[in-house]
Motif scaffolding. Structure first.
Motif, PDB file in Angstrom:
ATOM      1  N   GLN A 654       0.831  -1.199   0.000  1.00 42.32           N
ATOM      2  CA  GLN A 654       0.000   0.000   0.000  1.00 42.32           C
ATOM      3  C   GLN A 654       0.870   1.256   0.000  1.00 42.32           C
ATOM      4  OE1 GLN A 654      -3.465   0.482   0.120  1.00 42.32           O
ATOM      5  NE2 GLN A 654      -3.960  -1.690  -0.085  1.00 42.32           N
ATOM      6  N   GLY A 655       1.887   1.273   0.833  1.00 42.93           N
ATOM      7  CA  GLY A 655       2.795   2.407   0.871  1.00 42.93           C
ATOM      8  C   GLY A 655       3.609   2.535  -0.391  1.00 42.93           C
ATOM      9  N   MET A 656       4.032   1.406  -0.920  1.00 44.69           N
ATOM     10  CA  MET A 656       4.825   1.437  -2.149  1.00 44.69           C
ATOM     11  C   MET A 656       3.999   1.964  -3.321  1.00 44.69           C
ATOM     12  SD  MET A 656       6.889  -2.170  -1.721  1.00 44.69           S
ATOM     13  CE  MET A 656       7.853  -2.504  -0.247  1.00 44.69           C
ATOM     14  N   MET A 657       2.716   1.586  -3.389  1.00 41.37           N
ATOM     15  CA  MET A 657       1.852   2.108  -4.451  1.00 41.37           C
ATOM     16  C   MET A 657       1.752   3.632  -4.352  1.00 41.37           C
ATOM     17  SD  MET A 657      -1.369  -0.510  -5.001  1.00 41.37           S
ATOM     18  CE  MET A 657      -1.750  -0.798  -3.279  1.00 41.37           C
ATOM     19  N   ALA A 658       1.576   4.135  -3.117  1.00 37.78           N
ATOM     20  CA  ALA A 658       1.441   5.575  -2.935  1.00 37.78           C
ATOM     21  C   ALA A 658       2.722   6.298  -3.331  1.00 37.78           C
ATOM     22  CB  ALA A 658       1.084   5.878  -1.482  1.00 37.78           C
ATOM     23  N   PHE A 659       3.868   5.749  -2.932  1.00 36.72           N
ATOM     24  CA  PHE A 659       5.149   6.363  -3.286  1.00 36.72           C
ATOM     25  C   PHE A 659       5.341   6.363  -4.796  1.00 36.72           C
ATOM     26  CE2 PHE A 659       9.702   5.812  -4.243  1.00 36.72           C
ATOM     27  CZ  PHE A 659      10.193   7.004  -3.722  1.00 36.72           C
ATOM     28  N   ASN A 660       5.059   5.225  -5.433  1.00 38.37           N
ATOM     29  CA  ASN A 660       5.229   5.149  -6.888  1.00 38.37           C
ATOM     30  C   ASN A 660       4.325   6.142  -7.598  1.00 38.37           C
ATOM     31  OD1 ASN A 660       6.970   3.084  -6.308  1.00 38.37           O
ATOM     32  ND2 ASN A 660       5.670   1.437  -7.097  1.00 38.37           N
ATOM     33  N   ALA A 661       3.075   6.275  -7.106  1.00 38.64           N
ATOM     34  CA  ALA A 661       2.140   7.212  -7.728  1.00 38.64           C
ATOM     35  C   ALA A 661       2.666   8.638  -7.646  1.00 38.64           C
ATOM     36  CB  ALA A 661       0.776   7.108  -7.043  1.00 38.64           C
ATOM     37  N   ALA A 662       3.207   9.007  -6.477  1.00 41.26           N
ATOM     38  CA  ALA A 662       3.732  10.364  -6.313  1.00 41.26           C
ATOM     39  C   ALA A 662       4.911  10.613  -7.243  1.00 41.26           C
ATOM     40  CB  ALA A 662       4.139  10.589  -4.859  1.00 41.26           C
ATOM     41  N   LYS A 663       5.837   9.655  -7.320  1.00 39.71           N
ATOM     42  CA  LYS A 663       7.013   9.846  -8.173  1.00 39.71           C
ATOM     43  C   LYS A 663       6.624   9.907  -9.648  1.00 39.71           C
ATOM     44  CE  LYS A 663      10.564  10.239  -6.784  1.00 39.71           C
ATOM     45  NZ  LYS A 663      11.246  11.421  -6.239  1.00 39.71           N
ATOM     46  N   LEU A 664       5.665   9.078 -10.064  1.00 41.36           N
ATOM     47  CA  LEU A 664       5.233   9.098 -11.458  1.00 41.36           C
ATOM     48  C   LEU A 664       4.558  10.422 -11.819  1.00 41.36           C
ATOM     49  CD1 LEU A 664       3.896   5.439 -11.786  1.00 41.36           C
ATOM     50  CD2 LEU A 664       5.865   6.423 -12.987  1.00 41.36           C
ATOM     51  N   ARG A 665       4.029  11.106 -10.818  1.00 45.01           N
ATOM     52  CA  ARG A 665       3.391  12.403 -11.057  1.00 45.01           C
ATOM     53  C   ARG A 665       4.350  13.561 -10.791  1.00 45.01           C
ATOM     54  NH1 ARG A 665      -0.832  14.664  -9.389  1.00 45.01           N
ATOM     55  NH2 ARG A 665      -1.002  15.480 -11.502  1.00 45.01           N
ATOM     56  N   ASP A 666       5.642  13.237 -10.603  1.00 50.78           N
ATOM     57  CA  ASP A 666       6.670  14.254 -10.372  1.00 50.78           C
ATOM     58  C   ASP A 666       6.419  15.087  -9.109  1.00 50.78           C
ATOM     59  OD1 ASP A 666       8.225  13.596 -12.617  1.00 50.78           O
ATOM     60  OD2 ASP A 666       6.924  14.783 -13.925  1.00 50.78           O
ATOM     61  N   ILE A 667       5.833  14.448  -8.107  1.00 52.90           N
ATOM     62  CA  ILE A 667       5.614  15.106  -6.821  1.00 52.90           C
ATOM     63  C   ILE A 667       6.768  14.719  -5.900  1.00 52.90           C
ATOM     64  CG2 ILE A 667       4.117  15.142  -4.782  1.00 52.90           C
ATOM     65  CD1 ILE A 667       1.777  14.601  -6.741  1.00 52.90           C
ATOM     66  N   PRO A 668       7.394  15.675  -5.221  1.00 55.30           N
ATOM     67  CA  PRO A 668       8.472  15.318  -4.297  1.00 55.30           C
ATOM     68  C   PRO A 668       7.991  14.280  -3.285  1.00 55.30           C
ATOM     69  CG  PRO A 668       8.391  17.701  -4.605  1.00 55.30           C
ATOM     70  CD  PRO A 668       7.170  17.137  -5.281  1.00 55.30           C
ATOM     71  N   ALA A 669       8.733  13.184  -3.177  1.00 60.71           N
ATOM     72  CA  ALA A 669       8.301  12.097  -2.301  1.00 60.71           C
ATOM     73  C   ALA A 669       9.517  11.388  -1.719  1.00 60.71           C
ATOM     74  CB  ALA A 669       7.435  11.110  -3.069  1.00 60.71           C
ATOM     75  N   ARG A 670       9.310  10.806  -0.562  1.00 67.32           N
ATOM     76  CA  ARG A 670      10.361  10.012   0.085  1.00 67.32           C
ATOM     77  C   ARG A 670       9.683   8.810   0.722  1.00 67.32           C
ATOM     78  NH1 ARG A 670      13.466  13.706   3.741  1.00 67.32           N
ATOM     79  NH2 ARG A 670      14.378  14.301   1.727  1.00 67.32           N
ATOM     80  N   MET A 671      10.390   7.682   0.772  1.00 68.70           N
ATOM     81  CA  MET A 671       9.835   6.482   1.391  1.00 68.70           C
ATOM     82  C   MET A 671      10.850   5.903   2.369  1.00 68.70           C
ATOM     83  SD  MET A 671       7.973   3.157  -0.331  1.00 68.70           S
ATOM     84  CE  MET A 671       9.370   2.687  -1.372  1.00 68.70           C
ATOM     85  N   LEU A 672      10.359   5.489   3.536  1.00 68.59           N
ATOM     86  CA  LEU A 672      11.168   4.828   4.550  1.00 68.59           C
ATOM     87  C   LEU A 672      10.516   3.482   4.837  1.00 68.59           C
ATOM     88  CD1 LEU A 672      13.393   4.766   6.724  1.00 68.59           C
ATOM     89  CD2 LEU A 672      11.844   6.061   8.223  1.00 68.59           C
ATOM     90  N   ILE A 673      11.178   2.397   4.407  1.00 70.47           N
ATOM     91  CA  ILE A 673      10.640   1.043   4.559  1.00 70.47           C
ATOM     92  C   ILE A 673      11.452   0.297   5.620  1.00 70.47           C
ATOM     93  CG2 ILE A 673      10.459  -1.213   3.430  1.00 70.47           C
ATOM     94  CD1 ILE A 673       8.220   0.531   2.634  1.00 70.47           C
ATOM     95  N   PHE A 674      10.739  -0.388   6.531  1.00 72.11           N
ATOM     96  CA  PHE A 674      11.381  -1.179   7.587  1.00 72.11           C
ATOM     97  C   PHE A 674      11.146  -2.663   7.301  1.00 72.11           C
ATOM     98  CE2 PHE A 674      10.235   2.874   9.570  1.00 72.11           C
ATOM     99  CZ  PHE A 674      11.433   3.245  10.168  1.00 72.11           C
ATOM    100  N   PRO A 675      12.165  -3.405   6.880  1.00 72.73           N
ATOM    101  CA  PRO A 675      11.960  -4.833   6.579  1.00 72.73           C
ATOM    102  C   PRO A 675      11.569  -5.674   7.793  1.00 72.73           C
ATOM    103  CG  PRO A 675      14.017  -4.010   5.632  1.00 72.73           C
ATOM    104  CD  PRO A 675      13.528  -2.961   6.569  1.00 72.73           C
ATOM    105  N   ASN A 676      11.925  -5.222   9.007  1.00 76.61           N
ATOM    106  CA  ASN A 676      11.715  -6.037  10.215  1.00 76.61           C
ATOM    107  C   ASN A 676      10.766  -5.386  11.214  1.00 76.61           C
ATOM    108  OD1 ASN A 676      13.467  -3.982  10.770  1.00 76.61           O
ATOM    109  ND2 ASN A 676      14.905  -5.203  11.961  1.00 76.61           N
ATOM    110  N   GLU A 677       9.838  -4.561  10.730  1.00 80.22           N
ATOM    111  CA  GLU A 677       8.814  -3.979  11.602  1.00 80.22           C
ATOM    112  C   GLU A 677       7.421  -4.345  11.093  1.00 80.22           C
ATOM    113  OE1 GLU A 677       9.393  -2.635  14.375  1.00 80.22           O
ATOM    114  OE2 GLU A 677      11.346  -1.633  14.328  1.00 80.22           O
TER     115      GLU A 677
END
Length: 703
Positions: A654-677
């Motif tokens: 869900q978070g990855m979809m939102a991040f990808n959507a923002a980047k594809l629309r050229d909106i400044p975006a950042r993502m912080l993913i925790f593999p073990n949380e």
């Protein structure tokens, strides 16, 4: 769904004492075993009085509190944190009931938890993993005589001694899933999971083991005649993911065990909240369903001191996990059930019996403050006991007083003695006094703001320390998760509003529609209306505060987690340029995907109205039409997304979809993913990382 500028020197206290398994150590010093650095109480120096992530993780976290049988002492747990070791460490303490004679019982590298008095206060039992897995140990109140009394394979998760001390009720995990290696012994390294039904994952684990309650005889510090109360049954008790020992109870005569169980698996489990209270006869081994025919959650049974009554928490409707949590009492002689809080329009969050067998004390959130109330079994009258701007989180009976834990937005949990007649409370523990004295907390203000439908909404406003009304500040709208979790006087180690304020932000935290504490109608409005009135409530709150001269309306941010993350995504496409930056944690971006990705489908069915393919379901169709992903074409504001990959409630996709959507629309975006949380951020260094990135993001766009 229903969770820098100054570096500090943190000195970790260490204690070294010898203790061998099965042998007794003597003396009144804290018990311990391993040499080396022990995670203990932090010694903190804060230079400018401002809360920092490091200061936040230095607080001692008070847990279980138990009153001794003679009411003269309190036994409790404190968990300490080491950022350096990226670990936490629970220890045990005793204090006199008047707050004097504080003594630390254990100083170890192992985890001590679930403490309780036994042998009429002569000894203390608790769980420790000193022998390699969590087992039951005992210790004298003077800190000596630490002895292991259980050696159960796989370890014990929680326990209670019988009233006469001759038996122990405990729970532990048992295997319920067939692995690939079980099915095909010639493939011992095959890692594939074979899935035939729903509920194959829950919260942050694959459902391969579930907890079962066991009863055992205790003879000469050893367990024997161990019996699984659910032997051969694939059900769980306590219930996952959050149930504990509070879902199991002994009758005063020791002949009956009451336990909470939802006797369902697979698809039936995934769509239902219907749990029941069962009685297990210790002598005959027979089981009786005491709440058969009651449709919703029935949990947390507790016998009256004389054994004549059973009290428990009950929700009326199946599939609705945010239904009113009612307090019910059953006369065990007649089977008659009484709805004690029938005329009290709020949830019962916790409760205990009074010694008179005629009344109970309960904890309930009312208008965003959580207090202690008394309830009369006969008249059903509920009376307020405590007052003030804070949250009580537990209650127990003391000597003519109540012993309770309490917190607020400006103070972590501490232990208090409460006068029943006046409601006046006296702090006893002062675990965090040394740190709190160094921190300047921002003022917390209660405001009632008009909503678009003519109602009043309580909104908390938290100001920066040393607030100056002649200056202007950026502001953050805090969106609550749950979705039906109160924005009360909570203290959080993940979403700490004082931490946000300490970084120079004014925090606006509305009790929007769909939160408990304001009556059931207010709480229920959100179901089937995710993108509706509660979103208008958010905007009413931030618009009202943005009019203040000390808030810069051109520097507004918005943040939240879980349903709060959904709110951030939704507002990103519907805010009419109010906000200059967003940050969402563990939020729902695509409701259609969420319906099929989440594990507890009863939640999706109730809150969303049903599956998206049901075209004749007007509630469901309205829900999916307002999914945040449908408004991405209107996104125009920088957004940061954080998520844990072990989150099976709301998948990281869900978070990855939102991040990808923002980047594809050229909106400044950042993502912080925790593999073990999972749905939360629980590990100390990940928590510090989250806080640093949180403020780095908002400072970039709002300062």
């Amino acid at each position: 769904m229903k969770i820098k500028s100054i570096f500090m020197t943190i000195a970790i206290g260490a204690g070294l004492l010898g203790c061998s398994t099965g042998q007794e150590s003597k003396g009144d010093k804290p018990a311990g075993k391993q040499p080396g650095e022990v995670i203990g109480k932090a010694s903190v120096t804060i230079q400018d009085g401002r809360m920092t992530p490091e200061a936040l993780y230095s607080f001692g976290r008070i847990g279980d509190v138990h009153v001794s049988p003679d009411k003269s002492q309190l036994l409790y747990q404190v968990t300490y944190v080491s950022i350096k070791q990226n670990k936490t460490n629970p220890e045990l303490f005793i204090i006199a009931a008047d707050g004097s004679k504080k003594k630390q019982l254990t100083v170890t590298n192992t985890r001590e938890s679930n403490p309780q008095w036994i042998e009429n206060g002569k000894r203390i039992a608790f769980l420790s993993d000193e022998s390699g897995s969590p087992q039951i140990w005992t210790i004298h109140p003077d800190g000596g005589g630490m002895t292991q009394i259980s050696n159960v394979e796989g370890g014990i998760s929680g326990f209670r001694f019988s009233p006469d001390g001759k038996k122990i009720l405990f729970y532990k995990d048992v295997k319920v899933a067939t692995s690939a290696a079980d099915r095909y012994p010639d493939l011992p390294q095959a890692s594939g999971r074979i899935v035939d039904d729903l509920m194959y994952k829950h919260w942050d684990t694959w459902v391969e083991n579930v907890p079962h309650p066991f009863v055992a005889d205790l003879n000469k510090n050893k367990l024997s005649n161990i019996k699984d109360l659910l032997e051969g049954e694939p059900y769980e008790s306590p219930m996952l993911p959050f149930g504990g020992i509070e879902q199991l109870a002994w009758s005063p005569d020791g002949k009956t065990i009451a336990y909470t169980c939802r006797k369902k698996t697979g698809r039936e489990y995934a769509v239902s909240t219907n749990s029941d209270i069962y009685f297990y006869n210790v002598e005959t081994g027979t089981t009786t369903n005491m709440t058969e025919g009651m449709a919703g959650y029935d949990t947390n049974p507790l016998f009256s001191p004389d054994g004549r009554y059973l009290a428990w928490q009950s929700m009326e409707r199946d599939g609705y996990e945010a239904d009113k949590n009612r307090l019910l009492v059953m006369n065990l002689s007649t089977g008659e059930k009484a709805y004690i809080t029938e005329h009290f329009d709020y949830n019962t969050d916790a409760f205990i019996w009074n010694a008179d067998n005629k009344s109970l004390f309960l904890i309930a959130c009312v208008e965003a403050k959580t207090h202690i109330f008394s309830a009369d079994v006969q008249t059903k009258e509920v009376k307020l006991v405590t007052q003030g701007v804070h949250d009580y989180t537990s209650v127990a009976l003391g000597d003519g007083k109540l012993i309770a834990t309490r917190q607020s937005m400006s103070q972590p949990t501490e232990i208090y003695s409460v006068d029943i007649a006046s409601g006046n409370a006296t702090e006893l523990s002062f675990e965090n006094k040394d740190i709190l004295e160094q921190i300047k907390m921002g003022a917390v203000e209660e405001r009632w703001i008009p909503t678009t439908d003519g109602k009043k909404m309580l909104t908390w406003v938290v100001y920066p320390p040393d607030f100056d009304s002649t200056k202007t500040y950026p502001a953050l709208l805090y969106c609550q998760g749950g979705p039906q979790s109160a924005v009360s006087q909570f203290w959080s180690y993940r979403w700490n509003l004082q931490m946000m304020a300490a970084n120079g932000y004014i925090i606006v935290a509305p009790n929007r529609r769909g939160l408990p504490g304001f009556g059931q109608e207010w709480n229920e409005q959100i179901s089937g209306d995710y993108g509706g009135q509660n979103m208008k409530d958010y905007l009413s709150a931030i618009d009202a505060l943005a009019k203040e001269p000390f808030i810069d309306e051109n520097r507004l941010g918005c943040t939240g987690a879980s349903y709060g993350g959904f709110s951030v995504y939704w507002l990103a496409g519907n805010h009419n340029k109010r906000f200059k930056a967003f940050l969402a944690h563990a939020g729902i971006f695509n409701l259609e995907a969420q319906y099929l990705e989440t594990e507890e489908l009863w939640f999706a069915n109730w809150d969303m109205g049903g599956p998206y393919w049901d075209k004749l379901n007007t509630v469901a169709q309205k829900t999916y039409a307002t999914s945040p992903h449908r408004f991405v074409d209107k996104w125009d504001t920088p957004i940061m997304i954080t998520h844990g990959e072990l989150d099976y409630r709301i998948l990281a996709s869900q978070g990855m979809m939102a991040f990808n959507a923002a980047k594809l629309r050229d909106i400044p975006a950042r993502m912080l993913i925790f593999p073990n949380e999972n749905h939360w951020i629980s590990q100390p260094q990940n928590g510090i990382l989250f806080q640093r990135e949180f403020f780095r993001w908002f400072d970039e766009w709002l300062k």
